[in-house]
Design a protein around this motif. Structure first.
Motif, PDB file in Angstrom:
ATOM      1  N   ALA A  33       5.173   0.215  -9.899  1.00 21.21           N
ATOM      2  CA  ALA A  33       6.226   0.907  -9.140  1.00 21.21           C
ATOM      3  C   ALA A  33       5.648   2.053  -8.320  1.00 21.21           C
ATOM      4  O   ALA A  33       5.996   2.220  -7.142  1.00 21.21           O
ATOM      5  CB  ALA A  33       7.292   1.422 -10.095  1.00 21.21           C
ATOM      6  N   LYS A  34       4.762   2.837  -8.920  1.00 19.78           N
ATOM      7  CA  LYS A  34       4.177   3.963  -8.189  1.00 19.78           C
ATOM      8  C   LYS A  34       3.341   3.478  -7.009  1.00 19.78           C
ATOM      9  O   LYS A  34       3.409   4.043  -5.913  1.00 19.78           O
ATOM     10  CB  LYS A  34       3.324   4.815  -9.124  1.00 19.78           C
ATOM     11  CG  LYS A  34       4.160   5.673 -10.045  1.00 19.78           C
ATOM     12  CD  LYS A  34       3.301   6.545 -10.932  1.00 19.78           C
ATOM     13  CE  LYS A  34       4.177   7.382 -11.851  1.00 19.78           C
ATOM     14  NZ  LYS A  34       3.400   8.246 -12.705  1.00 19.78           N
ATOM     15  N   ARG A  35       2.564   2.432  -7.220  1.00 20.97           N
ATOM     16  CA  ARG A  35       1.744   1.910  -6.120  1.00 20.97           C
ATOM     17  C   ARG A  35       2.600   1.320  -5.009  1.00 20.97           C
ATOM     18  O   ARG A  35       2.319   1.504  -3.825  1.00 20.97           O
ATOM     19  CB  ARG A  35       0.772   0.855  -6.645  1.00 20.97           C
ATOM     20  CG  ARG A  35      -0.363   1.433  -7.439  1.00 20.97           C
ATOM     21  CD  ARG A  35      -1.323   0.366  -7.886  1.00 20.97           C
ATOM     22  NE  ARG A  35      -2.420   0.944  -8.644  1.00 20.97           N
ATOM     23  CZ  ARG A  35      -3.391   0.248  -9.170  1.00 20.97           C
ATOM     24  NH1 ARG A  35      -3.410  -1.064  -9.045  1.00 20.97           N
ATOM     25  NH2 ARG A  35      -4.354   0.845  -9.843  1.00 20.97           N
ATOM     26  N   MET A  36       3.660   0.601  -5.404  1.00 16.85           N
ATOM     27  CA  MET A  36       4.532  -0.004  -4.406  1.00 16.85           C
ATOM     28  C   MET A  36       5.245   1.066  -3.584  1.00 16.85           C
ATOM     29  O   MET A  36       5.319   0.966  -2.359  1.00 16.85           O
ATOM     30  CB  MET A  36       5.568  -0.907  -5.088  1.00 16.85           C
ATOM     31  CG  MET A  36       6.484  -1.613  -4.113  1.00 16.85           C
ATOM     32  SD  MET A  36       7.741  -2.601  -4.930  1.00 16.85           S
ATOM     33  CE  MET A  36       6.742  -3.840  -5.693  1.00 16.85           C
ATOM     34  N   VAL A  37       5.743   2.084  -4.252  1.00 18.57           N
ATOM     35  CA  VAL A  37       6.443   3.160  -3.544  1.00 18.57           C
ATOM     36  C   VAL A  37       5.475   3.898  -2.620  1.00 18.57           C
ATOM     37  O   VAL A  37       5.832   4.237  -1.488  1.00 18.57           O
ATOM     38  CB  VAL A  37       7.109   4.115  -4.551  1.00 18.57           C
ATOM     39  CG1 VAL A  37       7.566   5.389  -3.889  1.00 18.57           C
ATOM     40  CG2 VAL A  37       8.280   3.421  -5.225  1.00 18.57           C
ATOM     41  N   ALA A  38       4.271   4.131  -3.074  1.00 20.47           N
ATOM     42  CA  ALA A  38       3.284   4.815  -2.232  1.00 20.47           C
ATOM     43  C   ALA A  38       2.963   3.973  -0.996  1.00 20.47           C
ATOM     44  O   ALA A  38       2.913   4.496   0.127  1.00 20.47           O
ATOM     45  CB  ALA A  38       2.016   5.094  -3.025  1.00 20.47           C
ATOM     46  N   ARG A  39       2.775   2.678  -1.190  1.00 19.62           N
ATOM     47  CA  ARG A  39       2.454   1.790  -0.071  1.00 19.62           C
ATOM     48  C   ARG A  39       3.612   1.721   0.927  1.00 19.62           C
ATOM     49  O   ARG A  39       3.404   1.814   2.139  1.00 19.62           O
ATOM     50  CB  ARG A  39       2.129   0.393  -0.597  1.00 19.62           C
ATOM     51  CG  ARG A  39       1.521  -0.503   0.456  1.00 19.62           C
ATOM     52  CD  ARG A  39       1.101  -1.848  -0.110  1.00 19.62           C
ATOM     53  NE  ARG A  39       0.279  -1.680  -1.293  1.00 19.62           N
ATOM     54  CZ  ARG A  39       0.378  -2.433  -2.394  1.00 19.62           C
ATOM     55  NH1 ARG A  39       1.266  -3.402  -2.458  1.00 19.62           N
ATOM     56  NH2 ARG A  39      -0.409  -2.228  -3.414  1.00 19.62           N
ATOM     57  N   ILE A  40       4.831   1.580   0.423  1.00 20.86           N
ATOM     58  CA  ILE A  40       5.994   1.516   1.312  1.00 20.86           C
ATOM     59  C   ILE A  40       6.185   2.846   2.032  1.00 20.86           C
ATOM     60  O   ILE A  40       6.481   2.881   3.231  1.00 20.86           O
ATOM     61  CB  ILE A  40       7.257   1.118   0.519  1.00 20.86           C
ATOM     62  CG1 ILE A  40       7.151  -0.340   0.103  1.00 20.86           C
ATOM     63  CG2 ILE A  40       8.516   1.352   1.334  1.00 20.86           C
ATOM     64  CD1 ILE A  40       8.246  -0.795  -0.831  1.00 20.86           C
ATOM     65  N   GLY A  41       5.995   3.958   1.302  1.00 22.60           N
ATOM     66  CA  GLY A  41       6.120   5.270   1.925  1.00 22.60           C
ATOM     67  C   GLY A  41       5.127   5.463   3.056  1.00 22.60           C
ATOM     68  O   GLY A  41       5.478   5.986   4.127  1.00 22.60           O
TER      69      GLY A  41
END
Length: 124
Positions: A33-41
């Motif tokens: 979740a943290k990696r996905m949110v960082a990538r999308i951000g």
């Protein structure tokens, strides 16, 4: 008695395996979740920076950045909490189904052995 020890060992191993998999599920989902949110951000922020000047005349930059932060945090909550809860429900159902089957079999076997010993005592 040996069969009873086997069943108890199986139940303990299932409990330990369930605990380990629950920890791993939580850890993996949180990291993903943290990696996905960082990538999308990063992609969204990059997309905002690539816009024409006219885009910022129509849309306030503070509102865009605020929306970017709130939407990515909402996505992180869904991915790190709600998804693991759904997976936990499914795995709990499977784990308790196995517990129930093993317990029923154990009780049935003990009942049969007890009944056989009672019959043996009555006839012997």
């Amino acid at each position: 008695m040996n069969d009873l020890n086997e069943y108890i060992t199986i139940l303990v191993l299932i409990f330990i395996a369930g605990s380990v998999t629950s920890f791993l599920r939580y850890s993996i989902c949180t990291i993903v979740a943290k990696r996905m949110v960082a990538r999308i951000g990063i992609e969204l922020y990059s997309s905002i920076l690539d816009q024409e000047i006219a885009f910022f005349d129509k849309n306030k930059s503070g509102k865009l950045i605020s929306r970017l932060g709130s939407d990515t945090m909402l996505l992180q909550v869904v991915m790190s909490q709600r998804l693991p809860e759904a997976v936990a429900s499914i795995t709990s159902f499977l784990r308790y189904s196995i517990f129930t089957i093993v317990a029923i079999r154990m009780v049935a076997q003990i009942g049969i052995e007890l009944y056989a010993s009672i019959l043996k005592n009555k006839t012997g």
